[in-house]
Each structure stands twice: as C-alpha cells, then as structure tokens.
Design a protein around this motif. Structure first.
Motif, PDB file in Angstrom:
ATOM      1  N   PHE A   1       0.821  -1.213   0.000  1.00  0.00           N
ATOM      2  CA  PHE A   1       0.000   0.000   0.000  1.00  0.00           C
ATOM      3  C   PHE A   1       0.860   1.271   0.000  1.00  0.00           C
ATOM      4  CE2 PHE A   1      -2.426  -3.407   2.037  1.00  0.00           C
ATOM      5  CZ  PHE A   1      -3.550  -3.430   1.214  1.00  0.00           C
ATOM      6  N   LEU A   2       1.815   1.327  -0.930  1.00  0.00           N
ATOM      7  CA  LEU A   2       2.735   2.452  -0.978  1.00  0.00           C
ATOM      8  C   LEU A   2       2.200   3.637  -1.773  1.00  0.00           C
ATOM      9  CD1 LEU A   2       6.156   0.580  -1.382  1.00  0.00           C
ATOM     10  CD2 LEU A   2       5.230   1.694   0.656  1.00  0.00           C
ATOM     11  N   ASP A   3       1.044   3.493  -2.395  1.00  0.00           N
ATOM     12  CA  ASP A   3       0.418   4.630  -3.062  1.00  0.00           C
ATOM     13  C   ASP A   3      -0.026   5.641  -2.012  1.00  0.00           C
ATOM     14  OD1 ASP A   3       0.705   3.720  -5.666  1.00  0.00           O
ATOM     15  OD2 ASP A   3      -1.133   2.528  -5.563  1.00  0.00           O
TER      16      ASP A   3
ATOM     17  N   HIS B   1     -10.241  -5.687   6.581  1.00  0.00           N
ATOM     18  CA  HIS B   1      -9.050  -5.812   7.407  1.00  0.00           C
ATOM     19  C   HIS B   1      -7.843  -5.655   6.482  1.00  0.00           C
ATOM     20  CE1 HIS B   1     -11.960  -7.584  10.198  1.00  0.00           C
ATOM     21  NE2 HIS B   1     -12.371  -8.261   9.148  1.00  0.00           N
ATOM     22  N   VAL B   2      -7.000  -4.680   6.756  1.00  0.00           N
ATOM     23  CA  VAL B   2      -5.850  -4.382   5.908  1.00  0.00           C
ATOM     24  C   VAL B   2      -4.569  -4.710   6.653  1.00  0.00           C
ATOM     25  CG1 VAL B   2      -4.543  -2.531   4.787  1.00  0.00           C
ATOM     26  CG2 VAL B   2      -7.043  -2.622   4.546  1.00  0.00           C
ATOM     27  N   ILE B   3      -3.694  -5.477   6.005  1.00  0.00           N
ATOM     28  CA  ILE B   3      -2.373  -5.783   6.553  1.00  0.00           C
ATOM     29  C   ILE B   3      -1.342  -5.151   5.629  1.00  0.00           C
ATOM     30  CG2 ILE B   3      -0.730  -7.563   7.246  1.00  0.00           C
ATOM     31  CD1 ILE B   3      -3.064  -9.492   7.555  1.00  0.00           C
ATOM     32  N   GLU B   4      -0.624  -4.147   6.139  1.00  0.00           N
ATOM     33  CA  GLU B   4       0.434  -3.525   5.354  1.00  0.00           C
ATOM     34  C   GLU B   4       1.749  -4.223   5.667  1.00  0.00           C
ATOM     35  OE1 GLU B   4       2.912   0.623   5.280  1.00  0.00           O
ATOM     36  OE2 GLU B   4       0.723   0.800   5.330  1.00  0.00           O
ATOM     37  N   VAL B   5       2.353  -4.810   4.648  1.00  0.00           N
ATOM     38  CA  VAL B   5       3.610  -5.539   4.803  1.00  0.00           C
ATOM     39  C   VAL B   5       4.756  -4.653   4.305  1.00  0.00           C
ATOM     40  CG1 VAL B   5       4.922  -7.591   4.151  1.00  0.00           C
ATOM     41  CG2 VAL B   5       2.445  -7.756   4.496  1.00  0.00           C
ATOM     42  N   ALA B   6       5.774  -4.497   5.135  1.00  0.00           N
ATOM     43  CA  ALA B   6       6.898  -3.622   4.781  1.00  0.00           C
ATOM     44  C   ALA B   6       8.219  -4.314   5.052  1.00  0.00           C
ATOM     45  CB  ALA B   6       6.832  -2.319   5.575  1.00  0.00           C
ATOM     46  N   ASP B   7       9.197  -4.046   4.216  1.00  0.00           N
ATOM     47  CA  ASP B   7      10.568  -4.447   4.505  1.00  0.00           C
ATOM     48  C   ASP B   7      11.141  -3.445   5.500  1.00  0.00           C
ATOM     49  OD1 ASP B   7      13.006  -6.176   3.152  1.00  0.00           O
ATOM     50  OD2 ASP B   7      13.672  -4.201   3.860  1.00  0.00           O
ATOM     51  N   PRO B   8      11.974  -3.890   6.444  1.00  0.00           N
ATOM     52  CA  PRO B   8      12.540  -2.957   7.435  1.00  0.00           C
ATOM     53  C   PRO B   8      13.224  -1.747   6.809  1.00  0.00           C
ATOM     54  CG  PRO B   8      13.034  -5.214   8.037  1.00  0.00           C
ATOM     55  CD  PRO B   8      12.405  -5.273   6.681  1.00  0.00           C
ATOM     56  N   ALA B   9      13.896  -1.947   5.677  1.00  0.00           N
ATOM     57  CA  ALA B   9      14.615  -0.838   5.035  1.00  0.00           C
ATOM     58  C   ALA B   9      13.660   0.231   4.526  1.00  0.00           C
ATOM     59  CB  ALA B   9      15.474  -1.371   3.888  1.00  0.00           C
TER      60      ALA B   9
END
Length: 311
Positions: free
Chosen positions: A188-190, A210-218
């Motif tokens: 969800f980077l928009d 229900h929204v799960i935003e997945v991100a890389d630590p960087a």
C-alpha cells in the motif's frame, strides 16, 4: 525485421512469463510455511469463535455500559463484585475473501528482511485460509477463486494463485455479494487518499475489511548512506541521491505520514489496520487479523514492527 513495437511486446510477454514462473516456484514453499504457522497459532483455539446469535454458550465477560440489562447473568455476577453478561457463539458460516498483492514492488527484500514482502504476504494469506477452513468458513479470493467451504481450501487457493494472471493494484470486487469480510494484504505504498478511494466503496457496500500492510525494514528505517540509486519496481524510474542520509528524515516523515493517514482513513471506515514488518514473525500479523475476524474491536492501529530509533 521485427518492429520496435513487436520487440517491446515480446519483452513484456517474456517478463510476464518469468514473473509467473517465479510465483509458481514460490507458492509451494509458502504453503508449507503457512501450514506450519497455522498449526502453531491454532493450538488451543476452537475455530473462529465470536459472539452472536446462536444456541451454544461461549463465555462470560464483564458488562459494558449501554448493554441491555437482560443480558446480565446474575448468578455468575453474584460470585464476586463484578457484573457479567453471557455470550453465545455465532454459528452461521461466513464468507471471507482473502487477497495478497502480487505486484512487482512486493518482490523487494533488503538485507534487513528475512523474506520478500510477496513471500510474507502469501504465507499470511494461506495460513489464514488454513485456519478459517478448519473452522468451516467459506474462503474466496477476488478474481482468482470463488468461495469454497472445504478443509483443503488453502491448497486450492495456492493452486489458483499459481495459475492466476498477472495483475496490479487492488482487486476487482464486483463479484462480492452480501455481508462478507475481506482481508487485503500488500505494501500500500500509493498515496493514502488514492488507496482509500478504492477501499471506501467496499465499506459502503457493507464489507467488513481488514488491511495488513507488509513492509521491509529498510522501507521504514531508510538505512542508506552515500551515493545511492533507487529504482521504482513498477515503472523502472530511477532516482540518484548523492548523499542518501541527507534525505532520511524527510523520507521517514513522509513514510509515516502516509501510513498514519491510511490507518486513520480505515479506522473511520470501521476497518482494522495491521502494520507488519518482514523481520518480525508472520504469526504476529496472523494472530492480530484473526482476532479482528473473531469480532475483537479494532484499535487505531496494530503494529507488528516499529520504527527503529536513531541517535
């Protein structure tokens, strides 16, 4: 001699085929990991239990102001100084739609993340499908698989994903009818406003989301220094920074503002929001969203990863 247009078309077709092959190789391993996590998380649980209309007793819980007095169990309340109500268990089967973003940006994995965002999203989705299927729920995936009620729903979903066409952006939900839950997993980077423009109509149609935003630590900590070239995986556009550390503070501010705006928009819609980093356990996000599906009220935001402090 082939024209430029033909060469471009051939290159695009080759990229799509390569992407499909990569996904086909990834899904079986994700299914194995999903089953392992599901078996760990589900230990001691008895289905996706939640209160509602039904005959079977579920639990006693403290009385909340504003509830009907007729729900109070006076015999249980007489045992101590608290007032309790008796909850029954919801018995009707429910339809839950699961979706994971498979766009190019999800393939990203830095040296700080244990897996790619795509791999983690698939594991969470398939593990959730496994748990819900064991509870007798109907599982579907928009545009990929019609809802099914079967013990092997997770395996059927994995197979459907392996053969699904390449797609970007949020899924088409025109096929969803009636009261259902939908779980959306992606980065969800928009811009938050753009994402909410797509999601808000779903909430207005009565879907519990229900929204799960997945991100890389960087992506959250921005650990880059010196001359760094950044490439947009969706468009191929490049940005070169001579001293990346000089833009870290502005980047983090913008990143957190986008995430906070998305979480706030979802909260106003009555949806839950879970932020999850790939350096954390997948089970953390799984437990959080399972709780919301079971009827637990959604707070402003749940995080299964946090911004690292820098001196």
């Amino acid at each position: 001699m082939a024209s430029i247009g033909q060469i471009v078309d051939q290159t695009a077709s080759s990229d799509v085929l390569h992407r499909a092959q990569q996904r086909a190789m990834l899904v079986p391993d994700c299914m194995v990991e999903a089953k392992r996590i599901a078996n760990t998380v589900i230990a001691g649980w008895h289905g996706r239990r939640k209160r509602g209309m039904g005959e079977n007793f579920w639990q006693f819980r403290p009385y909340a102001e504003g509830e009907s007095l007729s729900r109070i169990d006076w015999r249980r309340s007489a045992r101590d100084d608290h007032t309790y109500v008796r909850d029954r268990e919801w018995e009707a089967a429910h339809t839950i739609w699961l979706w994971a973003d498979m766009s190019p940006s999800m393939m990203y994995k830095s040296t700080f993340g244990s897996v790619s965002k795509e791999s983690r999203a698939l594991v969470i989705m398939l593990a959730l499908a496994e748990i819900l299927a064991r509870s007798g729920e109907r599982i579907g995936c928009p545009g990929i698989m019609e809802p099914v009620s079967a013990r092997n729903a997770a395996e059927r979903l994995a197979t459907a994903i392996m053969h699904a066409p390449q797609a970007t952006g949020l899924p088409d939900t025109g096929m969803i009818r009636g009261q259902s839950d939908i779980v959306l997993i992606g980065d969800f980077l928009d811009d938050a406003d753009k994402v909410m423009d797509r999601i808000t109509p779903l909430g207005r149609r009565g879907l519990r989301g229900h929204v799960i935003e997945v991100a890389d630590p960087a992506e959250e900590t921005f650990p880059y220094t010196g001359r760094t070239e950044f490439t947009d995986p969706e468009t191929g556009e490049k940005l070169v920074s001579g001293r990346a550390e000089n833009i870290r503070e502005d980047y983090q501010r913008a990143y957190l503002a986008r995430r906070d705006a998305l979480g706030e928009g979802l909260r106003r819609l009555g949806w839950s929001f879970v932020f999850h980093r790939t350096d954390r356990l997948a089970s953390e996000a799984l437990v959080a969203v399972h709780g919301y599906l079971s009827g637990m009220p959604a707070p402003r935001r749940v995080e299964t990863g946090r911004m690292e402090e820098r001196s």
